[in-house]
Each structure stands twice: as structure tokens, then as C-alpha cells.
Design a protein around this motif. Structure first.
Motif, PDB file in Angstrom:
ATOM      1  N   GLN A   1      13.613 -19.519 -14.954  1.00 39.78           N
ATOM      2  CA  GLN A   1      13.958 -18.891 -13.701  1.00 39.78           C
ATOM      3  C   GLN A   1      12.701 -18.805 -12.835  1.00 39.78           C
ATOM      4  OE1 GLN A   1      16.979 -17.973 -12.895  1.00 39.78           O
ATOM      5  NE2 GLN A   1      16.615 -16.858 -10.976  1.00 39.78           N
ATOM      6  N   ALA A   2      12.771 -19.434 -11.649  1.00 44.25           N
ATOM      7  CA  ALA A   2      11.619 -19.409 -10.763  1.00 44.25           C
ATOM      8  C   ALA A   2      11.438 -18.029 -10.152  1.00 44.25           C
ATOM      9  CB  ALA A   2      11.800 -20.439  -9.655  1.00 44.25           C
ATOM     10  N   GLN A   3      10.193 -17.645 -10.011  1.00 45.95           N
ATOM     11  CA  GLN A   3       9.881 -16.367  -9.377  1.00 45.95           C
ATOM     12  C   GLN A   3       8.815 -16.570  -8.322  1.00 45.95           C
ATOM     13  OE1 GLN A   3       8.923 -13.662 -12.624  1.00 45.95           O
ATOM     14  NE2 GLN A   3      11.058 -12.999 -12.707  1.00 45.95           N
ATOM     15  N   VAL A   4       8.931 -15.782  -7.276  1.00 44.91           N
ATOM     16  CA  VAL A   4       7.993 -15.836  -6.153  1.00 44.91           C
ATOM     17  C   VAL A   4       7.563 -14.405  -5.855  1.00 44.91           C
ATOM     18  CG1 VAL A   4       7.698 -16.464  -3.731  1.00 44.91           C
ATOM     19  CG2 VAL A   4       9.149 -17.863  -5.204  1.00 44.91           C
ATOM     20  N   GLU A   5       6.280 -14.181  -5.689  1.00 47.03           N
ATOM     21  CA  GLU A   5       5.788 -12.825  -5.464  1.00 47.03           C
ATOM     22  C   GLU A   5       4.704 -12.825  -4.403  1.00 47.03           C
ATOM     23  OE1 GLU A   5       4.491 -10.848  -8.957  1.00 47.03           O
ATOM     24  OE2 GLU A   5       4.172  -8.935  -7.955  1.00 47.03           O
ATOM     25  N   GLU A   6       4.905 -11.982  -3.389  1.00 47.44           N
ATOM     26  CA  GLU A   6       3.937 -11.841  -2.302  1.00 47.44           C
ATOM     27  C   GLU A   6       3.033 -10.638  -2.544  1.00 47.44           C
ATOM     28  OE1 GLU A   6       8.037 -12.851  -0.487  1.00 47.44           O
ATOM     29  OE2 GLU A   6       7.206 -11.424  -1.944  1.00 47.44           O
ATOM     30  N   SER A   7       1.866 -10.684  -1.943  1.00 53.57           N
ATOM     31  CA  SER A   7       0.958  -9.543  -1.953  1.00 53.57           C
ATOM     32  C   SER A   7       0.046  -9.632  -0.734  1.00 53.57           C
ATOM     33  CB  SER A   7       0.119  -9.512  -3.239  1.00 53.57           C
ATOM     34  OG  SER A   7      -0.679 -10.677  -3.335  1.00 53.57           O
ATOM     35  N   GLY A   8      -0.641  -8.527  -0.455  1.00 54.33           N
ATOM     36  CA  GLY A   8      -1.643  -8.534   0.593  1.00 54.33           C
ATOM     37  C   GLY A   8      -1.252  -7.856   1.890  1.00 54.33           C
ATOM     38  N   GLY A   9      -0.014  -7.397   1.981  1.00 59.89           N
ATOM     39  CA  GLY A   9       0.383  -6.702   3.198  1.00 59.89           C
ATOM     40  C   GLY A   9      -0.301  -5.346   3.311  1.00 59.89           C
ATOM     41  N   GLY A  10      -0.131  -4.718   4.472  1.00 61.71           N
ATOM     42  CA  GLY A  10      -0.734  -3.414   4.674  1.00 61.71           C
ATOM     43  C   GLY A  10      -0.693  -3.002   6.122  1.00 61.71           C
ATOM     44  N   LEU A  11      -1.432  -1.935   6.419  1.00 63.56           N
ATOM     45  CA  LEU A  11      -1.527  -1.401   7.776  1.00 63.56           C
ATOM     46  C   LEU A  11      -2.871  -1.806   8.361  1.00 63.56           C
ATOM     47  CD1 LEU A  11      -0.581   0.489  10.066  1.00 63.56           C
ATOM     48  CD2 LEU A  11      -1.631   2.375   8.790  1.00 63.56           C
ATOM     49  N   VAL A  12      -2.837  -2.357   9.565  1.00 63.33           N
ATOM     50  CA  VAL A  12      -4.064  -2.811  10.213  1.00 63.33           C
ATOM     51  C   VAL A  12      -3.954  -2.531  11.705  1.00 63.33           C
ATOM     52  CG1 VAL A  12      -3.190  -5.167  10.536  1.00 63.33           C
ATOM     53  CG2 VAL A  12      -5.658  -4.767  10.398  1.00 63.33           C
ATOM     54  N   GLN A  13      -5.076  -2.316  12.340  1.00 62.38           N
ATOM     55  CA  GLN A  13      -5.080  -2.115  13.787  1.00 62.38           C
ATOM     56  C   GLN A  13      -4.968  -3.453  14.520  1.00 62.38           C
ATOM     57  OE1 GLN A  13      -8.654   0.150  14.685  1.00 62.38           O
ATOM     58  NE2 GLN A  13      -7.500   2.069  14.603  1.00 62.38           N
TER      59      GLN A  13
END
Length: 125
Positions: A1-13
Motif C-alpha cells: 500500500q503506497a503512502q504519502v506524507e507531507e511535512s514542513g508546514g507552519g505559520l509564517v509572516q
């Protein structure tokens, strides 16, 4: 089963930068076109950027992000990146990574088979 995972988002000005990452498992990363889509509350999903399978130079950018965002991939690490510079409040959205086997001049979500759960990017003014 293929899986995809994002990271690195956040709050920025506004004017700031973020780098999103996307890792995959269960698929041969280098054989897939990889893309970033985003969806803001109350709006339709929008294709942001894509990079062709096996390639580091065949790319697509939406007009709204061209010149500010850079997509790249490291096939050895099964990782996709999106460097986002000069962020604007209108870039605020959930960002999704997707993998697919179709390449077109336009970015269509239906062409992408595997999707992550998303990472939130919020840009304050």
C-alpha cells in the motif's frame, strides 16, 4: 500500500519562507510524477506545482506561484520538496502532496493516484 506524507508546514509572516517535504513508501518514487496541490477554506483544490518522473528539470508552476516557489525531488531519498519564498497571505491553505503517472501541461488532480493528508501553511499579514 503506497503512502504519502507531507511535512514542513507552519505559520509564517508575509514575505517569509517555508520548505515543504513529502516522502513516499510503497511505490517506486522515481517512476512517478509528483505534485503539490493546495486548498483554502471555501475554495476548490488548486494545482500548485509538479515535477515529472525521473526528472529534475521538467516542472510546472501555477501562475500564482511562479517565480516564488521551487519544486525539486531527490529520487535517492524518495523525497519531494517545495521551497516557498516571498509568501503571501493568499498562499494560506492546506498543502497536499500527490503521486501519479500522467504528465500534462496543466495540473489535474484526477491524474494523481496517491495523496497525503496535507500540511497546513498559514501566512500572516
Amino acid at each position: 500500500q503506497a503512502q504519502v506524507e507531507e511535512s514542513g508546514g507552519g505559520l509564517v509572516q508575509a514575505g517569509g519562507s517555508l520548505r515543504l517535504s513529502c516522502t513516499t513508501s510503497g511505490l517506486t518514487f522515481g517512476d512517478y510524477a509528483m505534485a503539490w496541490f493546495r486548498q483554502a477554506p471555501g475554495k476548490e483544490r488548486e494545482g500548485v506545482s509538479a515535477i515529472k518522473w525521473g526528472s529534475t528539470t521538467t516542472t510546472y508552476y501555477a501562475n500564482s506561484v511562479a517565480g516564488r516557489f521551487t519544486i525539486s525531488r531527490d529520487n535517492a531519498k524518495n523525497t519531494l520538496y517545495l521551497q516557498m519564498n516571498n509568501l503571501k497571505p493568499e498562499d494560506t491553505a492546506m498543502y497536499y502532496c500527490a503521486a501519479g503517472r500522467v504528465w500534462r501541461e496543466l495540473l489535474w488532480s484526477d491524474d494523481y493516484n496517491y495523496w497525503g493528508q496535507g500540511t497546513q501553511v498559514t501566512v500572516s499579514s
